[in-house]
Design a protein around this motif. Structure first.
Motif, PDB file in Angstrom:
ATOM      1  N   LYS A 141       0.830  -1.206   0.000  1.00 41.63           N
ATOM      2  CA  LYS A 141       0.000   0.000   0.000  1.00 41.63           C
ATOM      3  C   LYS A 141       0.867   1.260   0.000  1.00 41.63           C
ATOM      4  CE  LYS A 141      -0.540   0.224   5.033  1.00 41.63           C
ATOM      5  NZ  LYS A 141      -1.497   0.184   6.157  1.00 41.63           N
ATOM      6  N   ASN A 142       2.088   1.152   0.511  1.00 42.66           N
ATOM      7  CA  ASN A 142       2.975   2.305   0.573  1.00 42.66           C
ATOM      8  C   ASN A 142       3.973   2.362  -0.581  1.00 42.66           C
ATOM      9  OD1 ASN A 142       2.092   3.737   2.901  1.00 42.66           O
ATOM     10  ND2 ASN A 142       2.961   2.130   4.186  1.00 42.66           N
ATOM     11  N   ASN A 143       3.822   1.485  -1.562  1.00 43.60           N
ATOM     12  CA  ASN A 143       4.771   1.487  -2.684  1.00 43.60           C
ATOM     13  C   ASN A 143       4.873   2.836  -3.409  1.00 43.60           C
ATOM     14  OD1 ASN A 143       5.596  -1.187  -2.293  1.00 43.60           O
ATOM     15  ND2 ASN A 143       5.499  -1.628  -4.476  1.00 43.60           N
ATOM     16  N   PRO A 144       3.768   3.550  -3.613  1.00 49.11           N
ATOM     17  CA  PRO A 144       3.915   4.856  -4.276  1.00 49.11           C
ATOM     18  C   PRO A 144       4.841   5.802  -3.506  1.00 49.11           C
ATOM     19  CG  PRO A 144       1.628   4.143  -4.358  1.00 49.11           C
ATOM     20  CD  PRO A 144       2.339   3.194  -3.438  1.00 49.11           C
ATOM     21  N   ALA A 145       4.724   5.808  -2.177  1.00 46.08           N
ATOM     22  CA  ALA A 145       5.609   6.651  -1.373  1.00 46.08           C
ATOM     23  C   ALA A 145       7.040   6.131  -1.425  1.00 46.08           C
ATOM     24  CB  ALA A 145       5.115   6.704   0.073  1.00 46.08           C
ATOM     25  N   TYR A 146       7.195   4.803  -1.405  1.00 46.14           N
ATOM     26  CA  TYR A 146       8.551   4.236  -1.488  1.00 46.14           C
ATOM     27  C   TYR A 146       9.211   4.609  -2.817  1.00 46.14           C
ATOM     28  CZ  TYR A 146       7.080   1.314   2.465  1.00 46.14           C
ATOM     29  OH  TYR A 146       6.626   0.860   3.678  1.00 46.14           O
ATOM     30  N   LEU A 147       8.424   4.637  -3.880  1.00 47.72           N
ATOM     31  CA  LEU A 147       8.985   5.005  -5.178  1.00 47.72           C
ATOM     32  C   LEU A 147       9.516   6.434  -5.154  1.00 47.72           C
ATOM     33  CD1 LEU A 147       9.542   4.437  -8.173  1.00 47.72           C
ATOM     34  CD2 LEU A 147       7.223   5.230  -8.664  1.00 47.72           C
ATOM     35  N   GLN A 148       8.794   7.327  -4.520  1.00 49.00           N
ATOM     36  CA  GLN A 148       9.249   8.717  -4.477  1.00 49.00           C
ATOM     37  C   GLN A 148      10.546   8.850  -3.678  1.00 49.00           C
ATOM     38  OE1 GLN A 148       7.895  11.001  -6.509  1.00 49.00           O
ATOM     39  NE2 GLN A 148       6.739   9.179  -7.144  1.00 49.00           N
ATOM     40  N   GLU A 179      -6.222  -2.361  -0.664  1.00 47.74           N
ATOM     41  CA  GLU A 179      -5.232  -1.285  -0.515  1.00 47.74           C
ATOM     42  C   GLU A 179      -3.852  -1.667  -1.052  1.00 47.74           C
ATOM     43  OE1 GLU A 179      -4.829  -0.213   3.562  1.00 47.74           O
ATOM     44  OE2 GLU A 179      -4.325  -2.238   4.253  1.00 47.74           O
ATOM     45  N   HIS A 180      -3.511  -2.949  -0.982  1.00 48.50           N
ATOM     46  CA  HIS A 180      -2.198  -3.368  -1.474  1.00 48.50           C
ATOM     47  C   HIS A 180      -2.193  -3.470  -3.002  1.00 48.50           C
ATOM     48  CE1 HIS A 180      -0.856  -3.903   2.592  1.00 48.50           C
ATOM     49  NE2 HIS A 180      -1.903  -4.672   2.841  1.00 48.50           N
ATOM     50  N   VAL A 181      -3.284  -3.971  -3.558  1.00 52.93           N
ATOM     51  CA  VAL A 181      -3.415  -4.015  -5.017  1.00 52.93           C
ATOM     52  C   VAL A 181      -3.438  -2.598  -5.570  1.00 52.93           C
ATOM     53  CG1 VAL A 181      -4.905  -4.702  -6.933  1.00 52.93           C
ATOM     54  CG2 VAL A 181      -4.578  -6.256  -4.993  1.00 52.93           C
ATOM     55  N   ALA A 182      -4.213  -1.727  -4.946  1.00 59.82           N
ATOM     56  CA  ALA A 182      -4.292  -0.338  -5.395  1.00 59.82           C
ATOM     57  C   ALA A 182      -2.933   0.347  -5.280  1.00 59.82           C
ATOM     58  CB  ALA A 182      -5.342   0.418  -4.592  1.00 59.82           C
ATOM     59  N   GLY A 183      -2.185   0.015  -4.218  1.00 66.41           N
ATOM     60  CA  GLY A 183      -0.852   0.582  -4.056  1.00 66.41           C
ATOM     61  C   GLY A 183       0.084   0.177  -5.167  1.00 66.41           C
ATOM     62  N   ILE A 184       0.034  -1.099  -5.548  1.00 74.03           N
ATOM     63  CA  ILE A 184       0.865  -1.584  -6.657  1.00 74.03           C
ATOM     64  C   ILE A 184       0.446  -0.918  -7.961  1.00 74.03           C
ATOM     65  CG2 ILE A 184       1.292  -3.587  -8.126  1.00 74.03           C
ATOM     66  CD1 ILE A 184       3.016  -3.664  -5.725  1.00 74.03           C
ATOM     67  N   ARG A 185      -0.868  -0.791  -8.171  1.00 76.34           N
ATOM     68  CA  ARG A 185      -1.358  -0.187  -9.417  1.00 76.34           C
ATOM     69  C   ARG A 185      -0.857   1.259  -9.536  1.00 76.34           C
ATOM     70  NH1 ARG A 185      -6.609  -0.744  -8.505  1.00 76.34           N
ATOM     71  NH2 ARG A 185      -6.563  -2.916  -9.147  1.00 76.34           N
ATOM     72  N   GLU A 186      -0.952   2.022  -8.453  1.00 76.66           N
ATOM     73  CA  GLU A 186      -0.478   3.412  -8.489  1.00 76.66           C
ATOM     74  C   GLU A 186       1.039   3.466  -8.659  1.00 76.66           C
ATOM     75  OE1 GLU A 186      -0.444   7.488  -5.781  1.00 76.66           O
ATOM     76  OE2 GLU A 186      -1.700   5.779  -5.174  1.00 76.66           O
ATOM     77  N   PHE A 187       1.751   2.555  -8.010  1.00 77.51           N
ATOM     78  CA  PHE A 187       3.209   2.447  -8.126  1.00 77.51           C
ATOM     79  C   PHE A 187       3.624   2.263  -9.584  1.00 77.51           C
ATOM     80  CE2 PHE A 187       6.649  -0.911  -7.993  1.00 77.51           C
ATOM     81  CZ  PHE A 187       7.687  -0.130  -7.493  1.00 77.51           C
ATOM     82  N   LEU A 188       2.920   1.398 -10.295  1.00 77.49           N
ATOM     83  CA  LEU A 188       3.232   1.162 -11.701  1.00 77.49           C
ATOM     84  C   LEU A 188       2.828   2.352 -12.562  1.00 77.49           C
ATOM     85  CD1 LEU A 188       2.110  -2.571 -11.943  1.00 77.49           C
ATOM     86  CD2 LEU A 188       4.452  -1.713 -11.861  1.00 77.49           C
ATOM     87  N   GLN A 189       1.666   2.920 -12.272  1.00 76.42           N
ATOM     88  CA  GLN A 189       1.226   4.080 -13.050  1.00 76.42           C
ATOM     89  C   GLN A 189       2.194   5.246 -12.886  1.00 76.42           C
ATOM     90  OE1 GLN A 189      -2.714   4.382 -11.374  1.00 76.42           O
ATOM     91  NE2 GLN A 189      -3.655   3.179 -13.030  1.00 76.42           N
ATOM     92  N   GLN A 190       2.693   5.452 -11.695  1.00 76.28           N
ATOM     93  CA  GLN A 190       3.669   6.520 -11.470  1.00 76.28           C
ATOM     94  C   GLN A 190       4.927   6.301 -12.309  1.00 76.28           C
ATOM     95  OE1 GLN A 190       4.556   6.836  -7.297  1.00 76.28           O
ATOM     96  NE2 GLN A 190       2.623   7.841  -6.790  1.00 76.28           N
ATOM     97  N   GLN A 191       5.380   5.060 -12.373  1.00 76.68           N
ATOM     98  CA  GLN A 191       6.582   4.782 -13.147  1.00 76.68           C
ATOM     99  C   GLN A 191       6.353   5.037 -14.636  1.00 76.68           C
ATOM    100  OE1 GLN A 191       9.024   1.247 -11.939  1.00 76.68           O
ATOM    101  NE2 GLN A 191       7.313   0.885 -10.549  1.00 76.68           N
ATOM    102  N   GLY A 192       5.183   4.666 -15.112  1.00 76.63           N
ATOM    103  CA  GLY A 192       4.880   4.870 -16.519  1.00 76.63           C
ATOM    104  C   GLY A 192       4.741   6.327 -16.909  1.00 76.63           C
ATOM    105  N   GLU A 193       4.382   7.167 -15.952  1.00 73.79           N
ATOM    106  CA  GLU A 193       4.150   8.582 -16.230  1.00 73.79           C
ATOM    107  C   GLU A 193       5.352   9.463 -15.923  1.00 73.79           C
ATOM    108  OE1 GLU A 193       0.766   9.327 -13.793  1.00 73.79           O
ATOM    109  OE2 GLU A 193      -0.603   8.139 -15.060  1.00 73.79           O
TER     110      GLU A 193
END
Length: 219
Positions: A141-148, A179-193
């Protein structure tokens, strides 16, 4: 194809290509006997991380999510003697077991374990950056923050790897808002953008079922 077939194929690859030393085998045994969650990377996935680190000549690695230190050992063994893995683990008990596994392997000088929520530990690492390789394998769920944070602590040419990005295909189901699936989805979308990254993701099947990993290089 069944999960039994996937696991048998994994076993063949491990027997044929992945020669685990006593340190790695002992870590798996200790982790199992301690009843840690059976979510270590598989041996061939661990060796893949090891190969990635060696391919890029990594000297400084950040790992978010230690568990019992099995993947940490694979990464540390890829480093030169003056290399360093900083690994972050939320659970004190898991971190203690990881420390035992790392100490048994004689790799204390190459590994530092920071205990506590990763989002509290990460702001303290500015003096250790940049990292050559960052492996993200913690609470999804925190992957988007970890990516940043990974981007903040990267340099041109750094590689960022995310584990468990398929979730048995659930990541592609927009209606699944776990929340974990959504976190991964946002994590991937952030990388693509993000124009700073060149990224892809690979599906895998094997002893860990149907899953996969993402890999990105900082441009």
């Amino acid at each position: 194809m069944s999960e039994l077939s996937w696991s048998k194929t994994d076993d063949f690859f491990i027997e044929t290509l992945v020669k685990q030393d006593e340190d790695l085998l002992a870590a798996l045994t200790v982790n199992s006997e301690a009843n840690l969650p059976a979510i270590d990377v598989s041996p061939n996935q661990g060796k893949l991380l090891h190969i990635f680190a060696r391919m890029m000549g990594a000297k400084r690695i950040l790992e978010i999510g230690t568990l019992g230190g099995y993947s940490t050992l694979w990464l540390a063994k890829a480093l030169p003697e003056d290399g360093k893995v900083i690994t972050l683990e939320f659970e004190p008990r898991h971190a203690g077991i990881a420390a035992q596994n790392i100490r048994r392997a004689g790799l204390e000088s190459r590994v530092t374990i920071l205990v506590g929520p990763a989002l509290e530990s990460l702001p303290k690492l500015a003096h250790s950056a940049p990292f050559d390789l960052i492996f993200i394998d913690a609470d999804k769920k925190n992957n988007p923050a970890y990516l940043q944070w990974a981007l903040k602590y990267s340099r041109k040419g750094s590689v960022i790897i995310g584990d468990n990005v398929v979730r048995s295909g659930r990541v592609a189901d927009a209606g699944n808002q776990d929340e974990h699936v959504a976190g991964i989805r946002e994590f991937l979308q952030q990388q693509g953008e993000d124009d700073r990254l060149t990224a892809t993701a690979i599906q895998t099947v094997g002893a860990k079922g149907w899953d996969g990993f993402s890999i990105a290089i900082v441009d």
